[in-house]
Design a protein around this motif. Structure first.
Motif, PDB file in Angstrom:
ATOM      1  N   ALA A 188       0.821  -1.207   0.000  1.00  0.00           N
ATOM      2  CA  ALA A 188       0.000   0.000   0.000  1.00  0.00           C
ATOM      3  C   ALA A 188       0.857   1.261   0.000  1.00  0.00           C
ATOM      4  O   ALA A 188       0.593   2.211  -0.744  1.00  0.00           O
ATOM      5  N   LEU A 189       1.894   1.279   0.819  1.00  0.00           N
ATOM      6  CA  LEU A 189       2.731   2.473   0.930  1.00  0.00           C
ATOM      7  C   LEU A 189       3.446   2.778  -0.379  1.00  0.00           C
ATOM      8  O   LEU A 189       3.582   3.942  -0.767  1.00  0.00           O
ATOM      9  N   HIS A 190       3.918   1.733  -1.062  1.00  0.00           N
ATOM     10  CA  HIS A 190       4.575   1.961  -2.349  1.00  0.00           C
ATOM     11  C   HIS A 190       3.622   2.623  -3.337  1.00  0.00           C
ATOM     12  O   HIS A 190       3.962   3.615  -3.989  1.00  0.00           O
ATOM     13  N   ASP A 191       2.408   2.096  -3.452  1.00  0.00           N
ATOM     14  CA  ASP A 191       1.457   2.653  -4.412  1.00  0.00           C
ATOM     15  C   ASP A 191       0.974   4.031  -3.997  1.00  0.00           C
ATOM     16  O   ASP A 191       0.782   4.921  -4.846  1.00  0.00           O
ATOM     17  N   LEU A 192       0.762   4.242  -2.710  1.00  0.00           N
ATOM     18  CA  LEU A 192       0.280   5.541  -2.253  1.00  0.00           C
ATOM     19  C   LEU A 192       1.339   6.628  -2.438  1.00  0.00           C
ATOM     20  O   LEU A 192       0.997   7.788  -2.702  1.00  0.00           O
ATOM     21  N   ARG A 193       2.603   6.286  -2.318  1.00  0.00           N
ATOM     22  CA  ARG A 193       3.644   7.273  -2.610  1.00  0.00           C
ATOM     23  C   ARG A 193       3.534   7.739  -4.064  1.00  0.00           C
ATOM     24  O   ARG A 193       3.626   8.930  -4.351  1.00  0.00           O
ATOM     25  N   THR A 392      -7.593   2.029   0.074  1.00  0.00           N
ATOM     26  CA  THR A 392      -7.661   3.460  -0.261  1.00  0.00           C
ATOM     27  C   THR A 392      -7.110   3.758  -1.649  1.00  0.00           C
ATOM     28  O   THR A 392      -7.395   4.816  -2.215  1.00  0.00           O
ATOM     29  N   ARG A 393      -6.302   2.860  -2.187  1.00  0.00           N
ATOM     30  CA  ARG A 393      -5.632   3.161  -3.450  1.00  0.00           C
ATOM     31  C   ARG A 393      -6.631   3.468  -4.562  1.00  0.00           C
ATOM     32  O   ARG A 393      -6.469   4.434  -5.314  1.00  0.00           O
ATOM     33  N   GLU A 394      -7.655   2.652  -4.691  1.00  0.00           N
ATOM     34  CA  GLU A 394      -8.612   2.836  -5.789  1.00  0.00           C
ATOM     35  C   GLU A 394      -9.415   4.128  -5.664  1.00  0.00           C
ATOM     36  O   GLU A 394      -9.434   4.931  -6.620  1.00  0.00           O
ATOM     37  N   PRO A 395     -10.106   4.409  -4.549  1.00  0.00           N
ATOM     38  CA  PRO A 395     -10.881   5.648  -4.489  1.00  0.00           C
ATOM     39  C   PRO A 395     -10.015   6.898  -4.579  1.00  0.00           C
ATOM     40  O   PRO A 395     -10.434   7.903  -5.172  1.00  0.00           O
ATOM     41  N   TYR A 396      -8.817   6.860  -3.997  1.00  0.00           N
ATOM     42  CA  TYR A 396      -7.955   8.037  -4.103  1.00  0.00           C
ATOM     43  C   TYR A 396      -7.566   8.285  -5.550  1.00  0.00           C
ATOM     44  O   TYR A 396      -7.569   9.423  -6.031  1.00  0.00           O
ATOM     45  N   GLU A 397      -7.243   7.231  -6.264  1.00  0.00           N
ATOM     46  CA  GLU A 397      -6.867   7.363  -7.674  1.00  0.00           C
ATOM     47  C   GLU A 397      -8.036   7.888  -8.500  1.00  0.00           C
ATOM     48  O   GLU A 397      -7.854   8.700  -9.422  1.00  0.00           O
ATOM     49  N   ILE A 398      -9.247   7.461  -8.175  1.00  0.00           N
ATOM     50  CA  ILE A 398     -10.426   7.920  -8.907  1.00  0.00           C
ATOM     51  C   ILE A 398     -10.657   9.410  -8.682  1.00  0.00           C
ATOM     52  O   ILE A 398     -10.978  10.158  -9.622  1.00  0.00           O
ATOM     53  N   VAL A 399     -10.504   9.875  -7.461  1.00  0.00           N
ATOM     54  CA  VAL A 399     -10.639  11.314  -7.188  1.00  0.00           C
ATOM     55  C   VAL A 399      -9.662  12.103  -8.055  1.00  0.00           C
ATOM     56  O   VAL A 399     -10.032  13.097  -8.703  1.00  0.00           O
ATOM     57  N   LEU A 400      -8.409  11.670  -8.083  1.00  0.00           N
ATOM     58  CA  LEU A 400      -7.403  12.377  -8.877  1.00  0.00           C
ATOM     59  C   LEU A 400      -7.727  12.326 -10.367  1.00  0.00           C
ATOM     60  O   LEU A 400      -7.537  13.313 -11.088  1.00  0.00           O
ATOM     61  N   ALA A 401      -8.195  11.184 -10.840  1.00  0.00           N
ATOM     62  CA  ALA A 401      -8.512  11.043 -12.264  1.00  0.00           C
ATOM     63  C   ALA A 401      -9.619  12.004 -12.672  1.00  0.00           C
ATOM     64  O   ALA A 401      -9.567  12.594 -13.773  1.00  0.00           O
ATOM     65  N   CYS A 402     -10.615  12.194 -11.806  1.00  0.00           N
ATOM     66  CA  CYS A 402     -11.691  13.142 -12.115  1.00  0.00           C
ATOM     67  C   CYS A 402     -11.146  14.561 -12.243  1.00  0.00           C
ATOM     68  O   CYS A 402     -11.507  15.313 -13.162  1.00  0.00           O
ATOM     69  N   GLU A 403     -10.269  14.951 -11.324  1.00  0.00           N
ATOM     70  CA  GLU A 403      -9.674  16.285 -11.414  1.00  0.00           C
ATOM     71  C   GLU A 403      -8.824  16.425 -12.671  1.00  0.00           C
ATOM     72  O   GLU A 403      -8.854  17.467 -13.346  1.00  0.00           O
ATOM     73  N   ALA A 424      -9.135   5.554 -18.412  1.00  0.00           N
ATOM     74  CA  ALA A 424      -7.956   6.013 -19.164  1.00  0.00           C
ATOM     75  C   ALA A 424      -7.198   7.063 -18.369  1.00  0.00           C
ATOM     76  O   ALA A 424      -5.955   7.082 -18.364  1.00  0.00           O
ATOM     77  N   ALA A 425      -7.932   7.928 -17.673  1.00  0.00           N
ATOM     78  CA  ALA A 425      -7.277   8.943 -16.845  1.00  0.00           C
ATOM     79  C   ALA A 425      -6.533   8.295 -15.685  1.00  0.00           C
ATOM     80  O   ALA A 425      -5.443   8.741 -15.302  1.00  0.00           O
ATOM     81  N   ARG A 426      -7.091   7.229 -15.119  1.00  0.00           N
ATOM     82  CA  ARG A 426      -6.401   6.535 -14.036  1.00  0.00           C
ATOM     83  C   ARG A 426      -5.076   5.958 -14.529  1.00  0.00           C
ATOM     84  O   ARG A 426      -4.072   6.001 -13.819  1.00  0.00           O
ATOM     85  N   ARG A 427      -5.087   5.420 -15.737  1.00  0.00           N
ATOM     86  CA  ARG A 427      -3.836   4.871 -16.282  1.00  0.00           C
ATOM     87  C   ARG A 427      -2.814   5.980 -16.487  1.00  0.00           C
ATOM     88  O   ARG A 427      -1.602   5.761 -16.275  1.00  0.00           O
ATOM     89  N   ARG A 428      -3.257   7.148 -16.877  1.00  0.00           N
ATOM     90  CA  ARG A 428      -2.324   8.264 -17.082  1.00  0.00           C
ATOM     91  C   ARG A 428      -1.650   8.697 -15.791  1.00  0.00           C
ATOM     92  O   ARG A 428      -0.518   9.184 -15.813  1.00  0.00           O
ATOM     93  N   LEU A 429      -2.345   8.524 -14.675  1.00  0.00           N
ATOM     94  CA  LEU A 429      -1.766   8.937 -13.391  1.00  0.00           C
ATOM     95  C   LEU A 429      -0.495   8.169 -13.065  1.00  0.00           C
ATOM     96  O   LEU A 429       0.354   8.655 -12.314  1.00  0.00           O
ATOM     97  N   ASN A 430      -0.374   6.977 -13.614  1.00  0.00           N
ATOM     98  CA  ASN A 430       0.792   6.152 -13.325  1.00  0.00           C
ATOM     99  C   ASN A 430       1.976   6.461 -14.205  1.00  0.00           C
ATOM    100  O   ASN A 430       3.029   5.835 -14.091  1.00  0.00           O
ATOM    101  N   SER A 431       1.835   7.444 -15.087  1.00  0.00           N
ATOM    102  CA  SER A 431       2.917   7.853 -15.970  1.00  0.00           C
ATOM    103  C   SER A 431       3.301   9.296 -15.703  1.00  0.00           C
ATOM    104  O   SER A 431       2.460  10.193 -15.852  1.00  0.00           O
ATOM    105  N   PRO A 432       4.525   9.556 -15.269  1.00  0.00           N
ATOM    106  CA  PRO A 432       4.960  10.938 -15.007  1.00  0.00           C
ATOM    107  C   PRO A 432       4.841  11.832 -16.222  1.00  0.00           C
ATOM    108  O   PRO A 432       4.793  13.051 -16.105  1.00  0.00           O
ATOM    109  N   ASP A 433       4.785  11.253 -17.420  1.00  0.00           N
ATOM    110  CA  ASP A 433       4.674  12.036 -18.641  1.00  0.00           C
ATOM    111  C   ASP A 433       3.241  12.482 -18.899  1.00  0.00           C
ATOM    112  O   ASP A 433       3.002  13.301 -19.748  1.00  0.00           O
TER     113      ASP A 433
END
Length: 433
Positions: A188-193, A392-403, A424-433
């Motif tokens: 969890a900590l690795h993904d949340l970072r 928490t990883r999934e809902p947090y990622e969804i909040v960010l993807a919406c923004e 698709a937006a969630r997948r983009r979050l995992n890429s610094p580019d």
């Protein structure tokens, strides 16, 4: 995939002292294999264990309330404790657990037969998965998970891994660990970072989209790593407002608090996965103790989930401003035509995910348990805290993807309304580019 394109897994040396959360994640996901470091500490502990005289908990006695009853339980102990319930955990968590337990055993102190250690390494590298069920621990040792694993090793429970003849005196030393709890926390900590770092990139896009003031990021205002990172991502803005809502002004300090909570949890978990948290701890004598207790870890994980909820709520606040023409200069909801709903539904999705984060932020450390005829009269529930962090990883990622979707629309201008691809937006979050 051609031979030249095949990804070669990383090799993580396990030595009992240097395993990280990121490495646990890599091992669990199959992106890394393990190599075995020196077994000298385990060898010393084994020699000391065989020379012990007098009663030793779990070796010459029963366990729990039976601590004063002489005798070796051996396989009976494993059979009585391999009673987990619920669904099977996934391969990532099971493999990560094996890696954590192997690393702890390499630190020494268990008195367990060191010949088991390369067998565990082989099991990890061959992706041998013990059939571990979800429920059965309260933060004072993952007894059901490790008993199930031990019965796989001795051949009583089928699995796709190697076998090993555990001696009766090695039963308790193998299962006396919170390895699954610690593995869950590390994953969890690795993904949340990664998600907290992605939050800064998403916030930078929103900041640009609404031309928010740079003043809250000034070095004289916020000397935090978050403010520094956000400044580096932002060009100069031309704000028209005296000051912006809290979603912008309060982001540096609130998000820094989330990073601080994460760092504290990482320190706590990393220390534990590189420690001999054995009971008894076998040095030159048998030292009976409670170092396997994970209450302090639960406290750090509770704090982290609360901090995540706070910074996620600021994301939904910024999302609300992106729906407003006064901030974006575009139509309401960033719609392509007057009166259309545009991205309105993103607020519903984000608030749903945020409500889930609030539920997951409920602290586990206010609970308690008294079991085994009152002998075990406290529990830290780090097991539940770690599971909640995984969730928490999934809902947090969804909040960010919406923004992120809304920020992109605000920056790039209107486009014909069409189904919104949050995945698709969630997948983009995992890429610094």
């Amino acid at each position: 995939m051609s031979t030249t394109d095949r990804v070669v897994p990383l090799k993580v040396p396990l030595d009992g002292t240097s395993l990280t959360c990121a490495q646990v994640s890599a091992i669990g996901s199959g992106r890394a294999t393990v190599t075995l470091g020196s077994t000298a500490a385990a060898d010393r502990s084994r020699r000391a264990a065989t020379a012990l005289a007098g009663p030793v908990y779990g070796r010459t006695t029963g366990v729990g309330a039976n601590k004063d009853v002489p005798g070796q339980q051996g396989l009976d102990l494993l059979r009585s404790h391999a009673a987990g319930a619920g669904p099977l955990i996934g391969p990532e968590r099971a493999t990560a657990m094996l890696a954590v337990r192997l690393n702890q055993l390499l630190r020494g102190g268990s008195g367990l037969d060191p010949a088991l250690l390369p067998v565990l390494a082989d099991a990890i590298n061959s992706r041998a998965i013990p059939p571990i069920r979800e429920y059965g621990a309260i933060g004072t040792g993952d007894l059901t998970a490790l008993s199930t694993t031990a019965l796989c090793l001795v051949g009583e429970i089928p699995w796709n891994g190697p076998t090993f003849p555990l001696e009766p005196t090695d039963a308790l030393p193998f299962i006396s660990s919170s390895a699954l709890t610690l593995a869950d926390a590390a994953l969890a900590l690795h993904d949340l970072r990664e998600l907290l770092e992605a939050s800064i990139r998403v916030t930078a896009r929103t900041w640009q989209a609404v031309q928010a003031s740079m003043q809250p990021l000034a070095d004289s205002v916020q000397r935090t790593d978050v403010a520094t990172a956000l400044r580096a991502l932002l060009p100069a803005t031309n704000p028209t407002r005296i000051q912006d809502p809290y979603g912008y002004r309060a982001f540096p300090q609130v998000h820094q608090a989330a990073f601080t909570a994460l760092q504290n949890a990482e320190i706590s978990v990393t220390t534990a996965i590189n420690s001999a948290l054995e009971n008894p701890l076998i040095t030159t004598e048998a030292l009976h103790n409670g170092n396997f207790h994970t209450g302090p870890i639960a406290l750090t994980l509770d704090t982290l989930r609360a901090a995540l909820t706070q910074t996620a709520s600021l994301s939904t606040a910024r999302l609300a401003t992106l729906m407003e023409p006064a901030y974006t200069g575009r139509l309401p909801f960033l719609a392509a035509t007057e009166g259309a709903s545009g991205l309105l539904i993103l607020e519903y999705v984000a608030q749903d995910a945020l409500a889930t984060l609030r539920q997951l932020a409920t602290p586990v450390t206010t609970g308690g348990a008294v079991i085994s005829r009152g002998v075990e009269d406290h529990a830290g529930f780090a097991t539940q805290a770690a599971r909640a962090c995984l969730a928490t990883r999934e809902p947090y990622e969804i909040v960010l993807a919406c923004e992120l979707i809304a920020a992109d629309r605000a920056l790039n201008g209107p486009e014909p309304d069409r189904p919104i691809d949050i995945e698709a937006a969630r997948r983009r979050l995992n890429s610094p580019d």
